[in-house]
Design an enzyme around this catalytic site. Sequence first.
Site, PDB file in Angstrom:
ATOM      1  N   VAL A  16       5.772  -9.681   7.440  1.00  0.00           N
ATOM      2  CA  VAL A  16       5.962  -8.488   8.077  1.00  0.00           C
ATOM      3  C   VAL A  16       4.551  -8.049   9.042  1.00  0.00           C
ATOM      4  O   VAL A  16       4.669  -8.613  10.131  1.00  0.00           O
ATOM      5  CB  VAL A  16       7.606  -7.278   8.263  1.00  0.00           C
ATOM      6  CG1 VAL A  16       7.245  -7.067   9.570  1.00  0.00           C
ATOM      7  CG2 VAL A  16       9.011  -8.324   7.333  1.00  0.00           C
ATOM      8  N   LYS A  79       0.609  -8.790  -0.998  1.00  0.00           N
ATOM      9  CA  LYS A  79       1.258  -7.287  -1.928  1.00  0.00           C
ATOM     10  C   LYS A  79       0.056  -6.816  -2.703  1.00  0.00           C
ATOM     11  O   LYS A  79      -0.623  -7.567  -3.531  1.00  0.00           O
ATOM     12  CB  LYS A  79       2.736  -7.378  -2.515  1.00  0.00           C
ATOM     13  CG  LYS A  79       3.471  -6.522  -3.513  1.00  0.00           C
ATOM     14  CD  LYS A  79       4.497  -7.398  -4.312  1.00  0.00           C
ATOM     15  CE  LYS A  79       5.241  -6.178  -5.466  1.00  0.00           C
ATOM     16  NZ  LYS A  79       4.624  -4.816  -5.001  1.00  0.00           N
ATOM     17  N   ASN A 106      -1.689  -1.423   1.574  1.00  0.00           N
ATOM     18  CA  ASN A 106      -1.610  -0.313   0.981  1.00  0.00           C
ATOM     19  C   ASN A 106      -2.406  -0.200  -0.641  1.00  0.00           C
ATOM     20  O   ASN A 106      -0.780  -0.295  -1.946  1.00  0.00           O
ATOM     21  CB  ASN A 106      -0.446   0.361   0.994  1.00  0.00           C
ATOM     22  CG  ASN A 106       0.030   0.804   2.331  1.00  0.00           C
ATOM     23  OD1 ASN A 106      -1.172   0.997   2.725  1.00  0.00           O
ATOM     24  ND2 ASN A 106       1.334   0.683   2.583  1.00  0.00           N
ATOM     25  N   SER A 132      -1.512   1.764   9.823  1.00  0.00           N
ATOM     26  CA  SER A 132      -0.505   2.280   9.778  1.00  0.00           C
ATOM     27  C   SER A 132       0.048   1.197  10.748  1.00  0.00           C
ATOM     28  O   SER A 132      -0.096   1.580  12.321  1.00  0.00           O
ATOM     29  CB  SER A 132      -0.483   3.235   9.324  1.00  0.00           C
ATOM     30  OG  SER A 132       0.239   4.031   9.801  1.00  0.00           O
ATOM     31  N   GLY A 133       1.890   1.800  11.222  1.00  0.00           N
ATOM     32  CA  GLY A 133       2.770   1.686  11.877  1.00  0.00           C
ATOM     33  C   GLY A 133       3.519   0.785  12.294  1.00  0.00           C
ATOM     34  O   GLY A 133       4.289   0.417  13.576  1.00  0.00           O
ATOM     35  N   LYS A 189      -5.695   6.557   4.213  1.00  0.00           N
ATOM     36  CA  LYS A 189      -4.305   5.417   4.433  1.00  0.00           C
ATOM     37  C   LYS A 189      -3.773   6.428   3.237  1.00  0.00           C
ATOM     38  O   LYS A 189      -2.395   6.542   3.337  1.00  0.00           O
ATOM     39  CB  LYS A 189      -4.547   3.990   4.440  1.00  0.00           C
ATOM     40  CG  LYS A 189      -3.357   3.252   4.431  1.00  0.00           C
ATOM     41  CD  LYS A 189      -2.913   3.354   6.272  1.00  0.00           C
ATOM     42  CE  LYS A 189      -0.929   2.959   6.316  1.00  0.00           C
ATOM     43  NZ  LYS A 189       0.050   3.212   4.609  1.00  0.00           N
ATOM     44  N   HIS A 192      -3.105   9.688   4.596  1.00  0.00           N
ATOM     45  CA  HIS A 192      -1.776   9.412   6.129  1.00  0.00           C
ATOM     46  C   HIS A 192      -0.483   8.932   5.592  1.00  0.00           C
ATOM     47  O   HIS A 192       0.722  10.360   6.383  1.00  0.00           O
ATOM     48  CB  HIS A 192      -2.557   8.003   6.398  1.00  0.00           C
ATOM     49  CG  HIS A 192      -1.124   7.489   7.373  1.00  0.00           C
ATOM     50  ND1 HIS A 192      -0.191   7.258   6.782  1.00  0.00           N
ATOM     51  CD2 HIS A 192      -1.227   7.864   8.843  1.00  0.00           C
ATOM     52  CE1 HIS A 192       1.199   6.711   8.394  1.00  0.00           C
ATOM     53  NE2 HIS A 192       0.054   7.019   9.406  1.00  0.00           N
ATOM     54  N   ASN A 193      -0.319   8.347   4.510  1.00  0.00           N
ATOM     55  CA  ASN A 193       1.175   8.141   3.771  1.00  0.00           C
ATOM     56  C   ASN A 193       1.766   9.617   3.099  1.00  0.00           C
ATOM     57  O   ASN A 193       2.654  10.277   3.174  1.00  0.00           O
ATOM     58  CB  ASN A 193       1.128   7.000   2.677  1.00  0.00           C
ATOM     59  CG  ASN A 193       0.702   5.558   3.313  1.00  0.00           C
ATOM     60  OD1 ASN A 193       0.847   5.602   4.439  1.00  0.00           O
ATOM     61  ND2 ASN A 193       1.447   4.691   2.808  1.00  0.00           N
ATOM     62  N   GLU A 196       2.686  11.267   5.679  1.00  0.00           N
ATOM     63  CA  GLU A 196       4.000  10.735   6.399  1.00  0.00           C
ATOM     64  C   GLU A 196       4.767  11.465   5.310  1.00  0.00           C
ATOM     65  O   GLU A 196       6.392  11.688   6.354  1.00  0.00           O
ATOM     66  CB  GLU A 196       4.221   9.440   6.276  1.00  0.00           C
ATOM     67  CG  GLU A 196       4.831   8.457   6.586  1.00  0.00           C
ATOM     68  CD  GLU A 196       4.377   7.079   6.827  1.00  0.00           C
ATOM     69  OE1 GLU A 196       3.905   6.448   7.300  1.00  0.00           O
ATOM     70  OE2 GLU A 196       5.271   6.640   5.557  1.00  0.00           O
ATOM     71  N   LYS A 267       7.295   3.691  -2.503  1.00  0.00           N
ATOM     72  CA  LYS A 267       7.225   2.431  -2.624  1.00  0.00           C
ATOM     73  C   LYS A 267       5.354   2.680  -3.494  1.00  0.00           C
ATOM     74  O   LYS A 267       4.906   2.083  -4.158  1.00  0.00           O
ATOM     75  CB  LYS A 267       5.939   1.069  -1.785  1.00  0.00           C
ATOM     76  CG  LYS A 267       7.569   0.467  -1.075  1.00  0.00           C
ATOM     77  CD  LYS A 267       6.740  -0.529  -0.425  1.00  0.00           C
ATOM     78  CE  LYS A 267       7.814  -1.428   0.333  1.00  0.00           C
ATOM     79  NZ  LYS A 267       7.907  -0.580   1.495  1.00  0.00           N
TER      80      LYS A 267
END
Length: 487
Positions: A16, A79, A106, A132-133, A189, A192-193, A196, A267
Amino acid sequence: MSQQGSCDIGLIGLAVMGENLALNIASRGYSIAVFNRTTSVTDAFTAGRGRQPNVVGCHSLADLVASLKAPRKVMMMVKAGPAVDELIKTLTPLLSKGDVIIDGGNTLPSDTDRRTREVEAAGLLYVGTGVSGGEEGALKGPSMMPGGSAAAWPLVKPIFQAIAAKVGPKGDIPCCDWVGPRGAGNYVKMVHNGIEYGDMQLICEAYWLLKQGAGLSNDELAAVFDEWNRGELDSYLIEITRDIFTVRDPETGGFMVDLILDKAGAKGTGKWMSQLALDMGVPSTLVTEAVYARCLSALKDARVRASSVLKGPDMFNRGDKAAFIGQVRQALYASKIASYAQGFVQLAAAAKEQDWKLDYHSIAMMWRGGCIIRAQFLERIAEAYKAHPDLENLMLAPYFTAALADAQTAWRHVVATAATIGIPVPAFMTALAYYDGYRHANLPANLLQAQRDYFGAHTYERTDKPGTFHTEWLDLRKPVASSGGKA
Ligand code: 6PG
């Protein structure tokens, strides 16, 4: 047969994120060579959404590399983990000095540290970039947080900044800038997560307070979140939460949100942030509680069994509904400030440990658009760090100090109400505990130090003189007259 040496960038991995990022790159006028391990995936892409003159499908890595202009830029969207090392191993002999390998997954920051060193030792350049997004962001403009070999930045900058989300009054500030060496981009990042995770948990707690505590319907919740999205909480996560409350299951006609099993997945990036905070002795309590809340949610069967055994109070807040909604909004905002404060404190601690020079204003701007935590209030955070680049804690920036002071009566009321009516709000509670802990010059750790010294001779420092001390507690203790259990 691929076009030899004409493509601006290569991309490996058409899941994706990879597929949408490839389309984003192509839409900005860059030519892109794409490869997926399963050939049929590549072919389906180039025959479908990727059927464009500037998208070249490749059936082997050698083919992909041969399709690129020098210095070659190859972006891996696979991955995170061993697959990345495998790919680097295969790609390295195919590339030439000065070519760039990019990891857009990630990835654990320490893996990027190691890979940057290994790839640089082979004469190549390496970039580990946070992207991200989600699906939409990848396609239309993600937030990107690149780090790694500094010499790679001028090579990837035009493409990265072209595809990234744009913010600012003129909509021309890209949400992408160089973060720092080695794993710095992946670290940003990861934080950021983690933020989140905190944001999502706080929103879920607000939802539960309003639904279980104040009895709001999904329609009312949608209206509340819609209103919240027009004030200081204006953000992507509030917006999608509003939308979620409006969606009905086409099959049953019931609200979708009520049909979803309350077992959260993860994850791992939130857990990493929490683990790394613990390693450094940094109190990132919001992300940690958010991770634990997901763990507790996953114990569905145990919770169902316990629900008929363990007693709690009657779960209803009988106060003024409209006032309570306003108080929950303020509690959410204040908790969010504490959460972001913790995230930036962890970044500063990591920067010190890793010898990175992070620009917190720039990081806030990278998160201003495109990413999952994008929010109006990141503008205020960016301003706070612009005014004070070495700000010790976001809560000390005058704007946020005032916001916390404003919100705290409501915040305390919400936490107290949650405890009274028995609604679990671990993130709200830990945020308030962090605020209260941080604002106290004195904490009871003096007693803790005494206990450690008593049973383990761990020593302590004193308030009245410098040095390290130990007391023979057993020798000095005095008999205590028993109160007989009465105060
Ligand atoms: C993003 C997200 C993304 C993350 C998902 C899932 O910035 O686009 O952070 O990178 O993978 O949100 O994370 P969890 O499965 O751990 O919730």
